[in-house]
Design an enzyme around this catalytic site. Structure first.
Site, PDB file in Angstrom:
ATOM      1  N   ASP A   1       3.100  11.223 -15.254  1.00 57.28           N
ATOM      2  CA  ASP A   1       3.521  12.068 -15.939  1.00 57.28           C
ATOM      3  C   ASP A   1       4.476  11.862 -16.977  1.00 57.28           C
ATOM      4  O   ASP A   1       5.498  12.952 -17.113  1.00 57.28           O
ATOM      5  CB  ASP A   1       4.248  13.555 -15.054  1.00 57.28           C
TER       6      ASP A   1
ATOM      7  N   LYS B   1      -4.017  16.094 -13.992  1.00 58.13           N
ATOM      8  CA  LYS B   1      -3.854  16.483 -12.566  1.00 58.13           C
ATOM      9  C   LYS B   1      -3.247  18.038 -12.575  1.00 58.13           C
ATOM     10  O   LYS B   1      -2.317  18.161 -13.051  1.00 58.13           O
ATOM     11  CB  LYS B   1      -3.319  15.505 -11.778  1.00 58.13           C
TER      12      LYS B   1
ATOM     13  N   CYS C   1       6.204  14.242  -8.138  1.00 56.81           N
ATOM     14  CA  CYS C   1       4.893  13.608  -8.553  1.00 56.81           C
ATOM     15  C   CYS C   1       4.905  12.372  -8.325  1.00 56.81           C
ATOM     16  O   CYS C   1       3.894  11.673  -7.758  1.00 56.81           O
ATOM     17  CB  CYS C   1       4.621  13.997 -10.037  1.00 56.81           C
TER      18      CYS C   1
HETATM   19  C1  C5J Z   1       6.808  15.939 -11.786  1.00 62.72           C
HETATM   20  C2  C5J Z   1       7.516  18.139 -11.569  1.00 62.72           C
HETATM   21  N1  C5J Z   1       6.030  15.357 -12.732  1.00 62.72           N
HETATM   22  N2  C5J Z   1       8.611  17.754 -11.199  1.00 62.72           N
HETATM   23  N3  C5J Z   1       6.620  17.410 -12.070  1.00 62.72           N
HETATM   24  O1  C5J Z   1       7.224  15.550 -11.013  1.00 62.72           O
HETATM   25  O2  C5J Z   1       7.391  19.402 -11.674  1.00 62.72           O
END
Ligand code: C5J
Length: 222
Positions: A24, A129, A162
């Protein structure tokens, strides 16, 4: 057997079975005006790790090892976005709302894209995702099987959300997981510290941690 110097003990490294998973590294988490900033977070913490993530990526690419990128995102019609997620967190703009970089965390929107410096190369797998974990409602598990991966090095954001969720999912499925500790970040330094400690506690109950230099050195010695 090659080793990566790691905590809580050296990571026995199988070069033929290792892949890098970059979680991400999207504009929505790293740039002002995105989802992370809308929740009141300091996104400069995320941009600070970009050069380190890039070094790790380049090391894997140079060694001919597979790289997988993930993106947290949803369909434009919200069919994969539960209201409980959309309404959570009291952000100034919610997932799907129109922000300065297009609709927040929606597939294909400018803010949902992976940062230019870390953009996937042609042929690298990109997992879109809808969850925090990369296995839920995606082809990630099948892709790993097809690659023959058994060991996963993780980088990306955020450490305790994540990244940690995906590591735990992978650990439960039998993968040996190692988190590159300086190639991951949280908006909350204390959460990152705690997540690293949890991962390697009790004899690597979720996995190992090592610095990017240690991972790259292990790869180059293999
Ligand atoms: C991720 C989030 N990628 N913190 N998303 O950690 O909402």
């Amino acid at each position: 057997m090659a080793e990566i110097e790691a905590l809580p003990f050296p990571f026995a490294f199988k070069p033929e079975a290792m892949a890098l998973v970059v979680i991400d590294m999207q504009r929505d988490f790293a740039e002002p005006g995105g989802f992370g900033a809308s929740l009141g977070n300091d996104v400069s913490r995320i941009t600070a790790i970009v050069p380190t993530v890039k070094r790790l990526l380049e090391g894997f690419r140079a060694a001919g090892l597979p790289v997988i990128h993930t993106m947290e995102c949803h369909k434009a019609d919200f069919s994969d976005l539960p209201p409980a997620k959309r309404n959570r967190g009291n952000p100034s703009i919610r997932i799907g709302d129109i922000g300065p970089m297009g609709r927040v965390l929606i597939v294909g929107e400018p803010g949902t894209a992976i940062l230019d410096e870390l953009a996937p190369l042609p042929g690298e797998i990109v997992i879109e995702k809808p969850g925090k974990g990369a296995f839920y409602a995606t082809s990630f598990g099948d892709d790993l099987k097809r690659l023959g991966a058994q060991q996963l090095v993780f980088a990306g954001v955020t450490t305790e959300v994540c990244v940690q969720t995906t590591m735990r999912e992978a650990n439960d499925r039998g993968y040996e997981c190692l988190l590159a500790e300086d190639a991951t970040e949280s908006y909350f330094p204390e959460f990152k510290t705690a997540a690293l400690a949890m991962i390697r506690a009790q004899g690597a109950i979720v996995g190992w941690t090592a610095t990017t230099d240690q991972v790259l050195e292990g790869i180059s010695n293999a």
